[in-house]
Design a protein around this motif. Structure first.
Motif, short mmCIF file in Angstrom:
data_model
loop_
_atom_site.label_atom_id
_atom_site.label_comp_id
_atom_site.label_asym_id
_atom_site.label_seq_id
_atom_site.Cartn_x
_atom_site.Cartn_y
_atom_site.Cartn_z
N TRP A 8 8.65 15.77 43.50
CA TRP A 8 10.00 16.27 43.28
C TRP A 8 11.02 15.15 43.48
N GLN A 9 10.85 14.35 44.53
CA GLN A 9 11.78 13.26 44.79
C GLN A 9 11.76 12.24 43.65
N PHE A 10 10.58 12.02 43.07
CA PHE A 10 10.47 11.06 41.98
C PHE A 10 11.28 11.50 40.77
N THR A 11 11.39 12.80 40.55
CA THR A 11 12.12 13.30 39.37
C THR A 11 13.62 13.35 39.61
N GLN A 12 14.07 13.15 40.84
CA GLN A 12 15.49 13.19 41.14
C GLN A 12 16.07 11.78 41.14
N ALA A 13 17.03 11.55 40.30
CA ALA A 13 17.63 10.21 40.20
C ALA A 13 18.30 9.83 41.51
N GLY A 14 18.04 8.60 41.95
CA GLY A 14 18.66 8.09 43.16
C GLY A 14 18.04 8.57 44.45
N THR A 15 16.89 9.25 44.36
CA THR A 15 16.21 9.75 45.56
C THR A 15 14.96 8.93 45.81
N ASP A 16 14.79 8.47 47.03
CA ASP A 16 13.61 7.68 47.37
C ASP A 16 12.42 8.61 47.66
N VAL A 17 11.24 8.14 47.27
CA VAL A 17 10.01 8.88 47.55
C VAL A 17 9.58 8.55 48.97
N THR A 18 9.53 9.57 49.81
CA THR A 18 9.25 9.34 51.23
C THR A 18 7.77 9.38 51.56
N GLN A 19 6.99 10.17 50.81
CA GLN A 19 5.58 10.33 51.17
C GLN A 19 4.75 10.72 49.95
N VAL A 20 3.56 10.11 49.84
CA VAL A 20 2.61 10.44 48.77
C VAL A 20 1.28 10.75 49.45
N THR A 21 0.84 11.99 49.37
CA THR A 21 -0.40 12.38 50.03
C THR A 21 -1.63 12.13 49.15
N SER A 22 -1.46 12.24 47.82
CA SER A 22 -2.56 12.02 46.88
C SER A 22 -2.01 11.30 45.66
N PRO A 23 -2.43 10.06 45.42
CA PRO A 23 -1.91 9.32 44.26
C PRO A 23 -2.16 10.03 42.93
N ALA A 24 -3.36 10.62 42.77
CA ALA A 24 -3.67 11.32 41.51
C ALA A 24 -2.77 12.53 41.33
N TYR A 25 -2.63 13.33 42.39
CA TYR A 25 -1.76 14.51 42.31
C TYR A 25 -0.31 14.09 42.09
N PHE A 26 0.11 13.06 42.78
CA PHE A 26 1.48 12.57 42.65
C PHE A 26 1.77 12.13 41.22
N THR A 27 0.87 11.37 40.61
CA THR A 27 1.09 10.84 39.27
C THR A 27 1.12 11.96 38.23
N LEU A 28 0.12 12.86 38.28
CA LEU A 28 0.04 13.92 37.28
C LEU A 28 1.17 14.94 37.44
N THR A 29 1.50 15.28 38.68
CA THR A 29 2.57 16.25 38.89
C THR A 29 3.92 15.67 38.53
N ASN A 30 4.10 14.36 38.70
CA ASN A 30 5.33 13.73 38.23
C ASN A 30 5.55 14.01 36.76
N ALA A 31 4.50 13.78 35.95
CA ALA A 31 4.61 13.98 34.51
C ALA A 31 4.92 15.44 34.18
N VAL A 32 4.28 16.36 34.89
CA VAL A 32 4.51 17.78 34.64
C VAL A 32 5.94 18.17 35.01
N MET A 33 6.42 17.71 36.16
CA MET A 33 7.77 18.07 36.58
C MET A 33 8.84 17.45 35.69
N LEU A 34 8.58 16.27 35.17
CA LEU A 34 9.55 15.66 34.26
C LEU A 34 9.68 16.47 32.98
N ILE A 35 8.63 17.17 32.57
CA ILE A 35 8.65 17.94 31.33
C ILE A 35 9.06 19.38 31.57
N LEU A 36 8.51 20.01 32.60
CA LEU A 36 8.69 21.45 32.81
C LEU A 36 9.63 21.80 33.95
#
Length: 206
Positions: free
Chosen positions: A85-113
């Motif tokens: 969620w932080q990655f999709t918000q402009a000007g917001t720093d990403v504070t924590q990534v628990t799973s790189p695979a989940y983080f990458t794929l969910t980024n793409a989904v949140m950017l679209i949906l």
């Protein structure tokens, strides 16, 4: 008069006759016909067990996607989804990534949906459904009864359902593990370069 008419007739070129090289060949046929014939040949190889497997995968998807946004995200799920969620918000720093695979794929989904509790769980639900679908590749090794039983077990397994409906990288890890198992079995049974690639892909995800 006759001679001049003959000269005019000889001066008019006759239309060229079609030669074999001018006729259409099989190589000139549209590629869609070749694709259609391949699909027809593939469909003739399908069995009743394959149809049952398709129904099992549909059932797996229904169980995993039904009311995906309920209940609300748990604290651990919210932590996993927060980075995306932080990655999709402009000007917001990403504070924590628990799973790189989940983080990458969910980024793409949140950017679209966009972002919601259901969207945060979408990638795990897809991974859980694909995990069931992977069993289909073992149909020639285990036989119809074997691979259908395994697929139904994965579909209705409470633990697998729970993991597939939880935001985070657990469902992706289960899918990767299943891909490794299927690849090893296929390589051991009849070889196949593509399944060796599956093993390599799983090791990359490790």
């Amino acid at each position: 008069m006759t001679d001049s008419t003959a000269d005019i007739t000889q001066a008019i070129p006759e239309p060229p006759l079609d030669t074999p090289r001018d006729l259409p060949t099989s190589d000139a046929l549209p590629s869609r016909f070749a694709l259609r014939s391949r699909l027809a040949a593939w469909s003739r190889q399908l069995t009743i067990a394959d149809g049952i497997m398709a129904l099992v995968v549909i059932l797996a998807a229904a169980v995993r996607f039904y009311h995906l946004g309920q209940p609300l995200l748990s604290p651990s799920e919210a932590t996993a989804a927060l980075g995306s969620w932080q990655f999709t918000q402009a000007g917001t720093d990403v504070t924590q990534v628990t799973s790189p695979a989940y983080f990458t794929l969910t980024n793409a989904v949140m950017l679209i949906l966009g972002s919601s509790d259901a969207i945060a769980r979408l990638v795990p639900a897809i991974a859980g459904t694909l995990t069931v679908g992977l069993v289909w590749f073992l149909r020639r090794v285990w036989g119809s009864a074997g691979f259908l039983t395994a697929a139904l077990f994965l579909t209705l397994s409470p633990l697998n359902i729970l993991v597939s409906r939880t935001a985070g990288g657990q469902a992706i890890a289960v899918f990767a593990l299943m891909l490794l198992i299927v690849s090893i079995i296929r390589v051991a049974s009849n070889g196949g370069k593509q399944w060796a690639y599956g093993i390599g892909l799983r090791l990359v995800w490790a």
